[in-house]
Every structure is written in C-alpha cells, then in structure tokens.
Design a protein around this motif. Structure first.
Motif, short mmCIF file in Angstrom:
data_model
loop_
_atom_site.label_atom_id
_atom_site.label_comp_id
_atom_site.label_asym_id
_atom_site.label_seq_id
_atom_site.Cartn_x
_atom_site.Cartn_y
_atom_site.Cartn_z
N TYR A 77 0.85 -1.18 0.00
CA TYR A 77 0.00 0.00 0.00
C TYR A 77 0.89 1.24 0.00
CZ TYR A 77 -3.60 -3.31 1.62
OH TYR A 77 -4.47 -4.36 1.75
N PRO A 78 0.71 2.14 -0.94
CA PRO A 78 1.54 3.34 -1.01
C PRO A 78 1.11 4.40 0.00
CG PRO A 78 -0.05 3.36 -2.79
CD PRO A 78 -0.24 2.06 -2.05
N VAL A 79 1.11 4.01 1.25
CA VAL A 79 0.72 4.91 2.34
C VAL A 79 1.98 5.18 3.14
CG1 VAL A 79 -0.70 5.15 4.43
CG2 VAL A 79 -1.63 4.01 2.39
N GLU A 80 2.46 6.40 3.09
CA GLU A 80 3.75 6.73 3.70
C GLU A 80 3.67 7.03 5.19
OE1 GLU A 80 5.82 9.62 1.36
OE2 GLU A 80 5.24 8.64 -0.49
N THR A 81 2.52 7.48 5.64
CA THR A 81 2.37 7.88 7.03
C THR A 81 1.98 6.69 7.90
OG1 THR A 81 1.57 9.99 6.20
CG2 THR A 81 1.18 9.53 8.52
N THR A 82 2.52 6.65 9.11
CA THR A 82 2.06 5.66 10.09
C THR A 82 0.74 6.17 10.64
OG1 THR A 82 4.32 5.08 10.64
CG2 THR A 82 2.64 4.48 12.24
N MET A 83 -0.25 5.32 10.68
CA MET A 83 -1.59 5.73 11.08
C MET A 83 -1.86 5.41 12.55
SD MET A 83 -2.93 7.13 8.49
CE MET A 83 -2.37 7.37 6.83
N SER A 86 -14.27 -10.03 11.83
CA SER A 86 -13.54 -10.53 13.00
C SER A 86 -12.09 -10.84 12.64
CB SER A 86 -14.23 -11.81 13.50
OG SER A 86 -13.46 -12.42 14.48
N ILE A 87 -11.22 -10.76 13.64
CA ILE A 87 -9.82 -11.16 13.46
C ILE A 87 -9.55 -12.53 14.10
CG2 ILE A 87 -8.97 -8.79 13.27
CD1 ILE A 87 -7.94 -9.08 16.18
N VAL A 88 -10.60 -13.17 14.58
CA VAL A 88 -10.46 -14.49 15.21
C VAL A 88 -9.86 -15.46 14.20
CG1 VAL A 88 -11.72 -16.45 16.21
CG2 VAL A 88 -12.37 -14.09 16.80
N GLY A 89 -8.82 -16.16 14.65
CA GLY A 89 -8.17 -17.16 13.80
C GLY A 89 -7.11 -16.59 12.87
N ILE A 90 -6.86 -15.27 12.95
CA ILE A 90 -5.84 -14.63 12.13
C ILE A 90 -4.74 -14.14 13.06
CG2 ILE A 90 -5.33 -12.81 10.46
CD1 ILE A 90 -8.32 -12.81 9.71
N ASP A 91 -3.51 -14.55 12.77
CA ASP A 91 -2.37 -14.17 13.61
C ASP A 91 -1.91 -12.76 13.26
OD1 ASP A 91 -0.30 -14.36 15.46
OD2 ASP A 91 1.07 -15.23 13.98
N LEU A 92 -2.26 -11.81 14.11
CA LEU A 92 -1.93 -10.41 13.88
C LEU A 92 -1.34 -9.80 15.14
CD1 LEU A 92 -5.27 -9.36 12.15
CD2 LEU A 92 -3.06 -9.61 11.02
N PRO A 93 -0.54 -8.74 14.98
CA PRO A 93 0.02 -8.09 16.16
C PRO A 93 -1.00 -7.12 16.80
CG PRO A 93 0.80 -7.00 14.18
CD PRO A 93 -0.05 -8.17 13.74
N LEU A 94 -2.19 -7.63 17.06
CA LEU A 94 -3.28 -6.82 17.58
C LEU A 94 -3.83 -7.44 18.85
CD1 LEU A 94 -5.30 -6.17 14.29
CD2 LEU A 94 -3.72 -4.58 15.40
N ARG A 95 -4.38 -6.57 19.69
CA ARG A 95 -5.11 -7.03 20.87
C ARG A 95 -6.54 -6.56 20.70
NH1 ARG A 95 -6.04 -4.04 25.41
NH2 ARG A 95 -4.46 -2.56 24.77
N GLN A 96 -7.47 -7.47 20.74
CA GLN A 96 -8.88 -7.14 20.52
C GLN A 96 -9.47 -6.49 21.75
OE1 GLN A 96 -10.85 -10.28 18.52
NE2 GLN A 96 -12.80 -9.22 18.39
N ILE A 97 -10.18 -5.37 21.56
CA ILE A 97 -10.85 -4.70 22.67
C ILE A 97 -12.30 -4.46 22.33
CG2 ILE A 97 -8.83 -3.65 23.70
CD1 ILE A 97 -9.43 -1.11 22.20
N ALA A 146 0.33 2.50 13.79
CA ALA A 146 1.26 2.82 14.88
C ALA A 146 1.18 1.73 15.95
CB ALA A 146 0.91 4.18 15.48
N PRO A 147 2.27 1.46 16.67
CA PRO A 147 2.27 0.40 17.69
C PRO A 147 1.14 0.53 18.71
CG PRO A 147 4.49 1.18 17.31
CD PRO A 147 3.59 2.09 16.53
N ASP A 148 0.75 1.74 19.07
CA ASP A 148 -0.36 1.91 20.01
C ASP A 148 -1.61 2.42 19.31
OD1 ASP A 148 0.76 4.35 19.42
OD2 ASP A 148 0.68 5.13 21.45
N GLY A 149 -1.72 2.13 18.00
CA GLY A 149 -2.85 2.59 17.21
C GLY A 149 -4.06 1.67 17.32
N TYR A 150 -5.12 2.07 16.65
CA TYR A 150 -6.40 1.36 16.71
C TYR A 150 -6.88 1.03 15.31
CZ TYR A 150 -6.71 2.82 21.58
OH TYR A 150 -6.48 2.99 22.92
N LEU A 151 -7.32 -0.22 15.13
CA LEU A 151 -7.92 -0.68 13.88
C LEU A 151 -9.39 -0.96 14.15
CD1 LEU A 151 -7.76 -1.79 10.94
CD2 LEU A 151 -7.13 -4.00 11.95
N PHE A 152 -10.24 -0.30 13.41
CA PHE A 152 -11.68 -0.49 13.53
C PHE A 152 -12.18 -1.34 12.37
CE2 PHE A 152 -10.96 3.22 16.08
CZ PHE A 152 -11.94 3.20 17.06
N LEU A 153 -12.87 -2.43 12.69
CA LEU A 153 -13.50 -3.29 11.69
C LEU A 153 -15.01 -3.18 11.82
CD1 LEU A 153 -11.31 -6.51 12.13
CD2 LEU A 153 -10.98 -4.63 10.50
#
Length: 181
Positions: free
Chosen positions: A123-129, A170-181, A158-165
């Motif tokens: 993805y040509p996204v230069e900024t950390t989100m 769901s991210i269940v069953g997918i190995d990602l560097p995320l913690r679900q809240i 970003a390491p302390d960033g947030y991903l909204f789905l």
C-alpha cells in the motif's frame, strides 16, 4: 458505536502522546465515513490547543473517490449527524429542490483521497496511522485474503494505534500483532 468509542476513549488516549493524529479510512467509498471522522476529530482537536489531525480516504473506485472529493451528498445521508454538527460542517444547496448538501471547505481540506486496491501486495501509504477504519469490506473476501489485507493494514498502524473493523468482521483465527478490545 465506533465513533463514540473513538471520541470518548481512543482520542483522549492518543492525545496524551500526540500533537497530530493520522487517520485512514481504507474503504472510503463516497466519503461519508472520512467526513464523519473529520467532524469528530475537528471538534476534539478544536477543544485542545496544539492538537491537529489529518485523514486519508482510499478506495479502489475512482468514480466514488471523485464524489468523495466533492463532498456532496443527498440530504438524507446526513440524518444520523447531530444538528450541531450539521450546522457547523454542512452547507445546504442554494436550490432546496436539489435535496443536496455539501461538506464545508475547511473540513474537506482535512481529508486527502487516493485510489488504493486492498488486494495489492503493498500500500503506497507513507504515514504511520494512529487509527485505521476498515469497516464492512472484509466480508467480501475469503479468510485467506482477509488475513493478507489485515497484515498489510497492520504494517501502517502505529504500535499503540487502533484498527476499527465492521461489526460483522472478525480477526479471530488470524495471527496479527493486535489485541482485541
């Protein structure tokens, strides 16, 4: 629910360590989501001196991106927006028979748009989100493709960033560097 959580929890948390908050709407379509994000962020940052934000909206379809850039919507689309926000951020068409509204130029200027295919390897996204919204698009992909898209999105978070789905995603069953809240 997502916008409330972002406004009440995420933004105050990020504001402790940021002077600028970067947000990405990864499936922006006609711009409703990025402009709603901009309204929330604008209010939040306006109340905190020295805090600013920028928003990137991407989509695969150049036709919907052109509509998003224009910031024009049928009036019924702004019904969920509170009256104070409508008064501050939305302009009515001079000809009421058009049934159209437009986002104010100041808010439109805070959102940049670009074409991006979530299926691409990079993805040509230069900024950390700090915040990424990727709602209601993963449901159209098989589990393997979902995992690849999410892995790519995480590279820009970003390491302390947030991903909204979306609520049905769901991210269940997918190995990602995320913690679900």
């Amino acid at each position: 629910v997502h916008f409330d959580f972002m406004e009440k929890t995420v933004l105050p948390q990020l504001a402790k360590t940021r002077r600028h908050i970067n947000v990405w709407s990864a499936a922006a379509s006609t711009g409703a989501e990025p402009y709603t994000l901009a309204m929330v962020l604008d209010e939040f940052c306006s109340a905190r001196r020295g805090l600013d934000y920028s928003i990137l909206g991407t989509d695969i379809c150049t036709q919907v991106l052109q509509q998003a850039i224009a910031g024009r919507f049928v009036e019924s689309m702004i019904q969920p927006v509170s009256m104070p926000r409508r008064q501050r951020y939305v302009l009515r068409a001079k000809d009421p028979s058009r049934g159209e509204v437009r986002i104010v130029p100041e808010l439109r200027s805070k959102v940049a748009y670009g074409r991006l295919n979530l299926m691409d390897e990079r993805y040509p996204v230069e900024t950390t989100m700090d915040i990424i919204f990727c709602r209601n698009i993963l449901i159209y992909f098989d589990k393997s493709t979902q995992a690849k898209v999410l892995e790519r999105l995480c590279r820009h978070l970003a390491p302390d960033g947030y991903l909204f789905l979306g609520h049905s995603e769901s991210i269940v069953g997918i190995d990602l560097p995320l913690r679900q809240i």
